[in-house]
Design an enzyme around this catalytic site. Structure first.
Site, mmCIF file in Angstrom:
data_model
loop_
_atom_site.group_PDB
_atom_site.id
_atom_site.type_symbol
_atom_site.label_atom_id
_atom_site.label_comp_id
_atom_site.label_asym_id
_atom_site.label_seq_id
_atom_site.Cartn_x
_atom_site.Cartn_y
_atom_site.Cartn_z
ATOM 1 N N ARG B 52 0.735 -1.186 -0.088
ATOM 2 C CA ARG B 52 0.056 -0.216 -0.093
ATOM 3 C C ARG B 52 0.821 1.299 -0.014
ATOM 4 N NH1 ARG B 52 -5.691 0.291 3.540
ATOM 5 N NH2 ARG B 52 -6.167 2.489 2.747
ATOM 6 N N LYS B 150 0.775 -20.124 6.072
ATOM 7 C CA LYS B 150 -0.330 -20.416 7.253
ATOM 8 C C LYS B 150 -0.761 -18.990 7.946
ATOM 9 C CE LYS B 150 2.900 -20.692 11.201
ATOM 10 N NZ LYS B 150 3.428 -21.368 12.056
ATOM 11 N N HIS B 180 6.152 -23.882 5.528
ATOM 12 C CA HIS B 180 7.764 -23.817 5.218
ATOM 13 C C HIS B 180 8.747 -24.892 5.947
ATOM 14 C CE1 HIS B 180 7.796 -21.818 9.350
ATOM 15 N NE2 HIS B 180 9.122 -22.238 9.312
ATOM 16 N N LYS B 184 12.357 -27.306 4.147
ATOM 17 C CA LYS B 184 13.762 -27.242 4.813
ATOM 18 C C LYS B 184 14.297 -28.652 4.130
ATOM 19 C CE LYS B 184 12.332 -25.568 9.246
ATOM 20 N NZ LYS B 184 13.172 -24.223 9.511
ATOM 21 N N GLU B 218 10.979 -24.194 21.005
ATOM 22 C CA GLU B 218 11.414 -22.795 21.059
ATOM 23 C C GLU B 218 11.862 -22.232 22.163
ATOM 24 O OE1 GLU B 218 8.880 -20.708 17.468
ATOM 25 O OE2 GLU B 218 7.547 -21.523 18.819
ATOM 26 N N ASP B 237 -1.038 -23.139 15.863
ATOM 27 C CA ASP B 237 0.153 -22.285 15.339
ATOM 28 C C ASP B 237 1.162 -23.341 14.796
ATOM 29 O OD1 ASP B 237 1.371 -19.867 14.361
ATOM 30 O OD2 ASP B 237 2.891 -20.181 16.202
ATOM 31 N N HIS B 242 3.183 -27.909 11.229
ATOM 32 C CA HIS B 242 4.430 -28.466 11.348
ATOM 33 C C HIS B 242 4.548 -29.894 11.803
ATOM 34 C CE1 HIS B 242 4.876 -24.254 10.029
ATOM 35 N NE2 HIS B 242 5.179 -23.834 11.061
ATOM 36 N N LYS B 342 6.536 -22.448 23.719
ATOM 37 C CA LYS B 342 7.537 -21.470 23.558
ATOM 38 C C LYS B 342 8.025 -21.163 24.872
ATOM 39 C CE LYS B 342 5.129 -18.697 20.048
ATOM 40 N NZ LYS B 342 6.186 -18.613 19.072
#
Lengths: 489, 489
Positions: B52, B150, B180, B184, B218, B237, B242, B342
């Site tokens: 934009r 996603k 993604h 890999k 993570e 998520d 994954h 996480k």
């Protein structure tokens, strides 16, 4: 309490016949010193070296100082060495003279109930005489054992004769027939790998394995052993014992336990399952070779026939390659390629398990199989050769290795074969020693091969020293796959 | 001809919607630069960034200089960078205003037959509007493709709705749904390992495997994504995409070929074989967690609920552990333990295959199984944990590893996931992209779990940041074996 002390032994008298010989000085006495140094020997453990040379115990210890000590190398320790020497007695005995065994009677008689090992580190021709001698002198007690080195005969008949003579004096449970390969930690590890891991057993069979290669390659030539070797050859010197023992450990069914009887029963079963090779079949399945002039490790080597002590027209083989097969549910149709030789390009004891090919390949990939490579010498390593996606914008597979180097995995020093073997004799564990039936079965398989060579006058094929043997060795395997490991990409 | 040139592509126009966004700057543009640098892009390949912001192409290139270039790092090369920038066009378009698509019409219309990729790197709420816009502008040709990131919905119904909207404009063969993880190289290597090697396939089944663990851990917390994340949670998520994708690649049957249809058919089959989890069963088979205050890598981390953009009474999970099962001949009874979270102790994507125990142990050995450990991140390594005889005078087995480190095996740089994915979109290879049926099947399995959490008001269990999640995660697996990899000796 140190970990080794847990395994300390009962008091013993170890009698080394041939106590001044090469094996005693280079291997047996150093092995006992190492166990002494690591405090595994009981205080009441004596080593009685017997030989013909007139020498006092003190003079023998001086001899040890000059010879044994150099083989002890980095583990030499003044205090340990001194206390080790306190265990040593030397007796000058002409073993062909029965009267002289009285010296042994006096020494061993001090502790009549002790574990008593007669280690026959002499020429095989003397085995019978010594057994007879110790028996007549009343030295064979319930706690007595006898240990013998190869060669146990040069064919089935002579092996049976030796074993019969031994059996007149000792029970089978008292007889320790040494194949020093079985004392190597690396060889014991083969059993650990096969039966201590879940992973290998399901794929360890004809459905998944294409062929197995076993190589014992030496760079040394015949050297000082020419006189003995020229009457023996590689088939008797290496195949009948070491190579067949490796084959057996690779091929045996899981034993019920590690009890000596359980393990030896399984080994005998494999030896009896070897598909007989005889007559004309031998010509197709074996390769005899003899080294000619060449270069090993950059040094010129003269031809076997030109070596001191070798007949100039000698027919003795210094190289054997052969294809063995096992008639069993597990192994039917899987060739075991064995080879051994002197004055070869490399020194190496190595087992290669070639797995079958991927039945339906969806990738662009090399045309070689997955392999498990177990190298026992000079380094102890295991390698799984597999394929993985090479990096970059394509699904193209490349060979990669999963590696295990035992020297890195275990910082601890590797025991030499004779440490383990001598301890096992003293503690009475026959697992790593050959049963009479094993020796009989092995000779029973080897004899017809040698007879066929003689019948068809198979002359050894010359190969240049420093190569991998005659080309016929490659041709033998080429009918089945791309070749010996060093010939395949 | 350089090896990469063999794989050079047809001319293309790549239209990046969200061209000034984080993904474009950090991943997509660097990925295209890397392929340009390695000379894999055809001269006639344009990258048209759409956003934009009012900006000229020149100004956009200055922006790239400031942002993209830092992600190119060691591969920066002045000449290559300059020629890469020549490929870039910037169009300032408000995608909600149909009239403004005319700019695209003019640019793309110059080469109407060219491969044309619409890459939707925007908020998912705009997907439908953009598809509609390009369709109405007459931009969707036979050679057009659309790529999406996603999240593809937040449940089955919304995913179906998105896919229906896409289907109004594009055929399934034109739609590239990106996970993604599939780009890999390490994940592609999983397929290479399974189907490019003979060794693994015979033991890759319930008869030999006890359980499989898949971890995506993570160390990062919710960071700047809080607004999005608090409405999403770890299940949507990470697990739905994954983790399930990794499970599928590990579990799938060998495909007929690497043709996209063949591979995706096998993947869908596994997703449809997942044993449904719903109602009260969910409570036993899943663990929800949410991180509280703690320390990660020595740095203090504030609780998820105290983070900016997170509701103070948020019920959103930042950690999931669950037990999945597959109803098939190959996998019946083998639990697949999945976990992700996480602010965990370590950053790691790792697969652990635990084999069964030795059925009859004849040795003194550890009570842990043989394991195959495949670490995908941060390093790419494979480890076979086996047992071997420890050194010394005992038959005592110790754990040793057969190791493969891909960075050592392959000196070549590893491609980032988006390099491979962008190339595959341009060349029209859908193998590494999710079929509509995969998305549907995955949501169909996930939905009832989330519904059960809501129905039974399952509150996430707090865990201190910097740990491995709540203790319930260990309890989940402890019913089956000694624990997650880091919990077993």
């Amino acid at each position: 309490m140190s970990p080794t002390k847990e395994f300390s032994l009962a008091p013993f008298d170890l009698v080394l016949f041939g106590g001044t010989g090469d094996l005693a000085m280079r291997k047996l006495l150093p092995a006992m010193y190492f166990r002494h140094y690591e405090e595994q020997l009981p205080d009441d453990g004596r080593i009685i070296c017997v030989a013909r040379s007139a020498m006092s115990t003190e003079e023998f210890k001086q001899e040890m100082e000059r010879t044994v000590r150099q083989h002890v190398e980095s583990m030499y320790d003044e205090t340990a060495w001194a206390s080790f020497c306190d265990r040593i007695l030397y007796l000058s005995i002409d073993i062909t003279d029965q009267a002289q065994y009285q010296q042994l009677v006096e020494v061993l008689g001090e502790v009549p109930d002790r574990v008593r090992v007669f280690y026959l580190s002499t020429a095989p021709g003397l085995f019978s005489r010594i057994c007879d001698g110790v028996a007549k002198a009343g030295l064979v007690t319930e706690n007595s054992r006898v240990a013998l080195e190869k060669p146990l005969g040069r064919d089935l008949a002579s092996a049976v004769a030796i074993n019969d003579e031994l059996a007149e004096v000792f029970t089978e449970a008292q007889i320790y027939r040494i194949d020093h390969y079985l004392g190597k930690e690396t060889v014991q590890n083969l059993m650990a790998l096969r039966f201590g891991n879940y992973l290998f057993e399901p794929i360890w069979r004809r459905e998944h394995i294409s062929d197995i290669q076993i190589t014992i390659a030496e760079q040394l030539g015949v050297e000082s052993r020419a006189g003995y070797y020229d009457h023996t050859g590689a088939m008797r010197d290496m195949v009948q014992n070491h190579l067949l023992q490796l084959l057996v450990i690779l091929a045996m069914e899981p034993p019920v336990s590690i009890h000596p009887d359980a393990v030896r029963d399984e080994k005998i079963k494999i030896l009896r399952s070897l598909k007989p090779l005889s007559g004309r079949d031998v010509l197709d399945s074996t390769v005899r070779g003899q080294y000619s002039d060449g270069t090993v490790n950059g040094k010129p080597v003269i031809a076997y026939r030109d070596s001191d002590g070798v007949a100039p027209n000698s027919f003795t083989e210094t190289f054997v390659a052969l294809k063995a097969e096992i008639d069993s549910w597990r192994w039917q149709g899987v060739p075991f390629f064995l080879r051994t030789g002197k004055s070869l390009q490399d020194r190496r004891t190595e087992i290669v398990i070639n797995f079958r090919s991927v039945p339906h390949s969806i990738f662009d990939m090399p045309r070689v199989p997955n392999r498990l490579i177990i190298r026992l010498q000079p380094e102890e390593i295991i390698k799984f050769q597999i394929f993985a996606k090479g990096r970059g914008d394509e699904m193209r597979l490349q060979s990669v290795d999963l590696d295990l180097d035992f020297n890195q995995a275990f910082k601890k020093r590797q025991m030499i074969a004779y440490e383990r073997l001598l301890l096992d004799i003293i503690r009475g564990n026959q697992t790593l020693f050959n049963h009479r039936d094993e020796v009989t079965a092995a000779w029973g398989w080897i004899d017809p091969i040698i007879q066929s060579w003689e019948q068809y006058q198979v002359e050894p094929i010359p190969y240049a020293a420093g190569t991998w043997g005659p080309p016929a060795s490659s041709a033998l395997i080429a009918k089945h796959n791309c070749g010996w490991l060093e010939e395949c990409p």
